[in-house]
Design a protein around this motif. Structure first.
Motif, mmCIF file in Angstrom:
data_model
loop_
_atom_site.group_PDB
_atom_site.id
_atom_site.type_symbol
_atom_site.label_atom_id
_atom_site.label_comp_id
_atom_site.label_asym_id
_atom_site.label_seq_id
_atom_site.Cartn_x
_atom_site.Cartn_y
_atom_site.Cartn_z
ATOM 1 N N LEU A 5 14.186 11.135 40.629
ATOM 2 C CA LEU A 5 13.252 9.986 40.935
ATOM 3 C C LEU A 5 13.885 8.826 41.624
ATOM 4 O O LEU A 5 13.045 8.129 42.546
ATOM 5 N N VAL A 6 14.820 8.261 41.001
ATOM 6 C CA VAL A 6 15.307 7.080 41.549
ATOM 7 C C VAL A 6 15.998 7.394 42.821
ATOM 8 O O VAL A 6 15.907 6.524 43.858
ATOM 9 N N GLU A 7 16.476 8.402 43.020
ATOM 10 C CA GLU A 7 17.078 9.032 44.492
ATOM 11 C C GLU A 7 16.011 8.890 45.471
ATOM 12 O O GLU A 7 16.070 8.500 46.616
ATOM 13 N N TYR A 8 14.914 9.431 45.122
ATOM 14 C CA TYR A 8 13.924 9.714 46.057
ATOM 15 C C TYR A 8 13.374 8.361 46.534
ATOM 16 O O TYR A 8 12.874 7.933 47.453
ATOM 17 N N ALA A 9 12.941 7.428 45.475
ATOM 18 C CA ALA A 9 12.484 6.196 45.682
ATOM 19 C C ALA A 9 13.566 5.328 46.510
ATOM 20 O O ALA A 9 12.918 4.725 47.409
ATOM 21 N N ARG A 10 14.803 5.471 46.442
ATOM 22 C CA ARG A 10 15.742 4.950 47.425
ATOM 23 C C ARG A 10 15.534 5.073 48.635
ATOM 24 O O ARG A 10 15.468 4.617 49.722
ATOM 25 N N GLU A 11 15.295 6.744 48.727
ATOM 26 C CA GLU A 11 15.028 7.138 50.298
ATOM 27 C C GLU A 11 13.886 6.605 50.962
ATOM 28 O O GLU A 11 13.622 6.596 52.011
ATOM 29 N N LEU A 12 12.953 6.249 50.201
ATOM 30 C CA LEU A 12 11.733 5.721 50.750
ATOM 31 C C LEU A 12 11.727 4.402 51.084
ATOM 32 O O LEU A 12 11.097 3.855 51.942
ATOM 33 N N ASP A 13 12.647 3.608 50.728
ATOM 34 C CA ASP A 13 12.880 2.290 51.177
ATOM 35 C C ASP A 13 13.540 2.177 52.668
ATOM 36 O O ASP A 13 14.213 2.628 53.291
#
Length: 67
Positions: free
Chosen positions: A59-67
């Protein structure tokens, strides 16, 4: 009755509750989503962590990709 739990105890209880909830999610995933389970297993092997931590990591890695 008043709440006498210390902030540290409250934080530990919250973390424990979240880890158990994520473990339940991973159990459901393992029965219904084999591709997701394979991805979690890869994260677990790479990070040397539990399924709950693998879900958090994903979840954290995916959220970082969205930024």
């Amino acid at each position: 009755m008043s709440d006498t739990a210390t902030p540290q105890a409250r934080k530990k209880a919250t973390t424990n509750y979240l880890d158990k909830a994520l473990a339940k999610i991973s159990l459901v995933i393992s029965h219904t989503e084999p591709e997701v389970l394979q991805a979690l297993n890869k994260i677990m092997a790479h990070k040397d962590c539990s399924k709950a931590m693998a879900i958090k990591t994903a979840l954290v890695e995916y959220a970082r990709e969205l930024d």
